[in-house]
Design a protein around this motif. Structure first.
Motif, PDB file in Angstrom:
ATOM      1  N   ALA A 164      75.057  48.813  55.302  1.00  0.00           N
ATOM      2  CA  ALA A 164      74.454  47.664  54.627  1.00  0.00           C
ATOM      3  C   ALA A 164      74.396  46.455  55.557  1.00  0.00           C
ATOM      4  N   ALA A 165      75.488  46.208  56.276  1.00  0.00           N
ATOM      5  CA  ALA A 165      75.541  45.059  57.195  1.00  0.00           C
ATOM      6  C   ALA A 165      74.536  45.223  58.327  1.00  0.00           C
ATOM      7  N   GLU A 166      74.424  46.442  58.845  1.00  0.00           N
ATOM      8  CA  GLU A 166      73.492  46.672  59.951  1.00  0.00           C
ATOM      9  C   GLU A 166      72.039  46.626  59.472  1.00  0.00           C
ATOM     10  N   LEU A 167      71.763  47.167  58.294  1.00  0.00           N
ATOM     11  CA  LEU A 167      70.408  47.084  57.725  1.00  0.00           C
ATOM     12  C   LEU A 167      70.002  45.614  57.572  1.00  0.00           C
ATOM     13  N   HIS A 168      70.902  44.825  57.029  1.00  0.00           N
ATOM     14  CA  HIS A 168      70.640  43.404  56.832  1.00  0.00           C
ATOM     15  C   HIS A 168      70.328  42.722  58.169  1.00  0.00           C
ATOM     16  N   THR A 169      71.159  42.996  59.164  1.00  0.00           N
ATOM     17  CA  THR A 169      70.995  42.348  60.473  1.00  0.00           C
ATOM     18  C   THR A 169      69.694  42.764  61.142  1.00  0.00           C
ATOM     19  N   ARG A 170      69.407  44.052  61.126  1.00  0.00           N
ATOM     20  CA  ARG A 170      68.169  44.539  61.758  1.00  0.00           C
ATOM     21  C   ARG A 170      66.937  43.933  61.084  1.00  0.00           C
ATOM     22  N   PHE A 171      66.993  43.808  59.763  1.00  0.00           N
ATOM     23  CA  PHE A 171      65.885  43.204  59.025  1.00  0.00           C
ATOM     24  C   PHE A 171      65.717  41.732  59.410  1.00  0.00           C
ATOM     25  N   VAL A 172      66.824  40.993  59.419  1.00  0.00           N
ATOM     26  CA  VAL A 172      66.771  39.563  59.743  1.00  0.00           C
ATOM     27  C   VAL A 172      66.261  39.347  61.170  1.00  0.00           C
ATOM     28  N   LYS A 173      66.644  40.234  62.080  1.00  0.00           N
ATOM     29  CA  LYS A 173      66.196  40.115  63.479  1.00  0.00           C
ATOM     30  C   LYS A 173      64.670  40.285  63.576  1.00  0.00           C
ATOM     31  N   ILE A 174      64.108  41.182  62.772  1.00  0.00           N
ATOM     32  CA  ILE A 174      62.649  41.385  62.763  1.00  0.00           C
ATOM     33  C   ILE A 174      61.950  40.185  62.135  1.00  0.00           C
ATOM     34  N   ARG A 188      66.983  35.530  51.974  1.00  0.00           N
ATOM     35  CA  ARG A 188      67.206  36.004  50.603  1.00  0.00           C
ATOM     36  C   ARG A 188      66.859  37.485  50.467  1.00  0.00           C
ATOM     37  N   THR A 189      65.708  37.868  51.053  1.00  0.00           N
ATOM     38  CA  THR A 189      65.285  39.271  50.983  1.00  0.00           C
ATOM     39  C   THR A 189      66.293  40.153  51.697  1.00  0.00           C
ATOM     40  N   GLY A 190      66.772  39.687  52.849  1.00  0.00           N
ATOM     41  CA  GLY A 190      67.763  40.459  53.612  1.00  0.00           C
ATOM     42  C   GLY A 190      69.053  40.665  52.846  1.00  0.00           C
ATOM     43  N   ARG A 191      69.487  39.638  52.114  1.00  0.00           N
ATOM     44  CA  ARG A 191      70.731  39.787  51.333  1.00  0.00           C
ATOM     45  C   ARG A 191      70.508  40.669  50.113  1.00  0.00           C
ATOM     46  N   LEU A 192      69.302  40.683  49.581  1.00  0.00           N
ATOM     47  CA  LEU A 192      68.972  41.624  48.498  1.00  0.00           C
ATOM     48  C   LEU A 192      68.978  43.060  49.035  1.00  0.00           C
ATOM     49  N   LEU A 193      68.485  43.265  50.248  1.00  0.00           N
ATOM     50  CA  LEU A 193      68.526  44.607  50.863  1.00  0.00           C
ATOM     51  C   LEU A 193      69.964  45.034  51.131  1.00  0.00           C
ATOM     52  N   HIS A 196      53.439  43.394  66.289  1.00  0.00           N
ATOM     53  CA  HIS A 196      54.354  44.552  66.368  1.00  0.00           C
ATOM     54  C   HIS A 196      55.086  44.823  65.057  1.00  0.00           C
ATOM     55  N   LEU A 197      54.850  43.983  64.043  1.00  0.00           N
ATOM     56  CA  LEU A 197      55.628  44.120  62.804  1.00  0.00           C
ATOM     57  C   LEU A 197      55.466  45.473  62.114  1.00  0.00           C
ATOM     58  N   PRO A 198      54.250  46.040  62.015  1.00  0.00           N
ATOM     59  CA  PRO A 198      54.136  47.351  61.358  1.00  0.00           C
ATOM     60  C   PRO A 198      55.023  48.410  62.015  1.00  0.00           C
ATOM     61  N   GLU A 199      55.031  48.459  63.354  1.00  0.00           N
ATOM     62  CA  GLU A 199      55.868  49.474  64.017  1.00  0.00           C
ATOM     63  C   GLU A 199      57.356  49.120  63.918  1.00  0.00           C
ATOM     64  N   GLU A 200      57.687  47.806  63.960  1.00  0.00           N
ATOM     65  CA  GLU A 200      59.095  47.395  63.832  1.00  0.00           C
ATOM     66  C   GLU A 200      59.652  47.778  62.454  1.00  0.00           C
ATOM     67  N   MET A 201      58.864  47.545  61.406  1.00  0.00           N
ATOM     68  CA  MET A 201      59.327  47.856  60.053  1.00  0.00           C
ATOM     69  C   MET A 201      59.388  49.369  59.824  1.00  0.00           C
ATOM     70  N   LYS A 202      58.451  50.083  60.401  1.00  0.00           N
ATOM     71  CA  LYS A 202      58.487  51.556  60.329  1.00  0.00           C
ATOM     72  C   LYS A 202      59.762  52.076  61.010  1.00  0.00           C
ATOM     73  N   SER A 203      60.076  51.491  62.174  1.00  0.00           N
ATOM     74  CA  SER A 203      61.286  51.887  62.905  1.00  0.00           C
ATOM     75  C   SER A 203      62.548  51.550  62.118  1.00  0.00           C
ATOM     76  N   LEU A 204      62.527  50.412  61.412  1.00  0.00           N
ATOM     77  CA  LEU A 204      63.689  50.020  60.606  1.00  0.00           C
ATOM     78  C   LEU A 204      63.972  51.073  59.535  1.00  0.00           C
ATOM     79  N   VAL A 205      62.939  51.496  58.829  1.00  0.00           N
ATOM     80  CA  VAL A 205      63.119  52.493  57.762  1.00  0.00           C
ATOM     81  C   VAL A 205      63.549  53.833  58.368  1.00  0.00           C
ATOM     82  N   GLU A 206      62.992  54.182  59.525  1.00  0.00           N
ATOM     83  CA  GLU A 206      63.386  55.439  60.202  1.00  0.00           C
ATOM     84  C   GLU A 206      64.848  55.383  60.629  1.00  0.00           C
ATOM     85  N   TRP A 207      65.282  54.233  61.183  1.00  0.00           N
ATOM     86  CA  TRP A 207      66.705  54.086  61.552  1.00  0.00           C
ATOM     87  C   TRP A 207      67.567  54.263  60.305  1.00  0.00           C
TER      88      TRP A 207
END
Length: 251
Positions: free
Chosen positions: A165-175, A184-189, A141-152
Motif C-alpha cells: 500500500a505504501a509503495e503503491l501510494h508513493t509510485r502514484f504520487v511520483k507519477i 487525496r487520490t493517492g491516499r484513497l489508493l 508519458h503518462l499512459p505508459e507510466e500508469m500502465k506500468s504502475l498497474v503492471e507493477w
C-alpha cells in the motif's frame, strides 16, 4: 517510541488477527467506527492539502450543513472525499481489481464540481511539485507510466499489504498523473489496498504532514520505502487501536 518496521508489521498483524476473531462486529459498533474513521480520514486528508475546515466543521458539512466563511471548494472537498470513500468501499466489497479505470473514477469523485474538465483526466501539461526533489514525468508519458504502475501492482503480491500500500501510494504520487487532487487520490489508493487486505484505513494526520512529505520525497528519490512504510504502518496501528479499544480487546 515507534517500533522498527518488521516488529511494527508483526504487531499490526497480531492486532488484525484479534480483530478478525471478533468478526462479525456488532452492527451499531461497526457503523459508529466507520463514521468516525470516514470523518477523520476526510478531515486529515483535506487538511494536508490546505483545506481550513476543522474536524467539527467537516462533520457538519458531511451532514449537509453549510459553514459560514468557508469557500464552496472546501465544502465540495469534504463531501467529494466522503463519496470517494464510499466508492472505494464498494469496489473493495465487490473484490474488484485495481485498474486505471478505477483510479480515474476515484479522481473524478475527488474533483467533482471543483474542476469538472480535469476530473478523471490525465494532465495535458507538465508540472513541478513545490518542495519535491523529483519532477513528475512528461505528460506524454503518462499512459505508459500508469500502465506500468498497474503492471507493477499486479506483480507485487509478495509484499506485506502495508508495504504494498505504501509503495503503491508513493509510485502514484511520483507519477502525479492529474493536475490537481493527486494527494487525496493517492491516499484513497493507499487505503483501497489496505482495506482490500482486511486492514482498517491508515489515516495520515495533518500533524504528520512534514514527516509524510519527507518520507515520500525520500522514497521517490532513492527507492527506499522504509520511511513511508513506517508512517503508514503507524497510521494503521492507530486505527487498529481504535477498533480494539471500542471492542474492549485492547489489553
Amino acid at each position: 517510541m515507534s517500533l522498527p518496521t518488521t516488529a511494527l508489521l508483526h504487531a499490526i498483524d497480531a492486532d488484525k488477527t484479534k480483530l478478525d476473531a471478533a468478526r462479525p462486529l456488532p452492527v451499531h459498533t461497526l457503523a459508529s467506527l466507520r463514521e468516525k474513521l470516514t470523518l477523520e480520514w476526510t478531515y486529515h486528508s483535506n487538511a494536508i492539502e490546505g483545506n481550513t475546515l476543522t474536524l467539527r466543521e467537516t462533520k457538519v458539512v458531511l451532514e449537509g450543513i453549510t459553514v459560514g466563511g468557508k469557500s464552496l471548494r472546501e465544502h465540495f472537498e469534504a463531501t467529494n472525499h466522503r463519496d470517494a470513500i464510499l466508492y472505494v468501499e464498494a469496489i473493495v466489497a465487490k473484490n474488484e481489481a485495481l485498474s486505471e479505470w478505477q483510479i480515474r473514477n476515484i479522481h473524478s469523485l475527488v474533483l467533482k464540481s471543483i474542476d469538472d474538465k480535469e476530473a478523471g483526466r490525465y494532465r495535458q501539461e507538465n508540472v513541478v511539485i513545490a518542495g519535491a526533489s523529483t519532477t513528475p514525468p512528461d505528460f506524454l508519458h503518462l499512459p505508459e507510466e500508469m500502465k506500468s504502475l498497474v503492471e507493477w501492482y499486479e506483480q507485487a503480491d509478495q509484499l506485506h499489504p502495508v508495504e504494498r500500500a505504501a509503495e503503491l501510494h508513493t509510485r502514484f504520487v511520483k507519477i502525479h498523473p492529474f493536475v490537481d487532487g493527486n494527494g487525496r487520490t493517492g491516499r484513497l489508493l493507499l487505503n483501497f489496498e489496505l482495506m482490500k487486505a482486511g486492514y482498517p484505513p491508515a489515516i495520515i494526520q495533518k500533524e504528520d504532514r512534514l514527516e509524510y512529505y519527507d518520507s515520500l520525497d525520500e522514497a521517490c528519490v532513492s527507492g527506499d520505502y522504509g520511511g513511508i512504510t513506517q508512517l503508514v504502518g503507524n497510521s494503521v496501528q492507530r486505527s487498529l487501536d481504535t477498533y480494539l479499544s471500542v471492542l474492549g480487546l485492547r489489553n
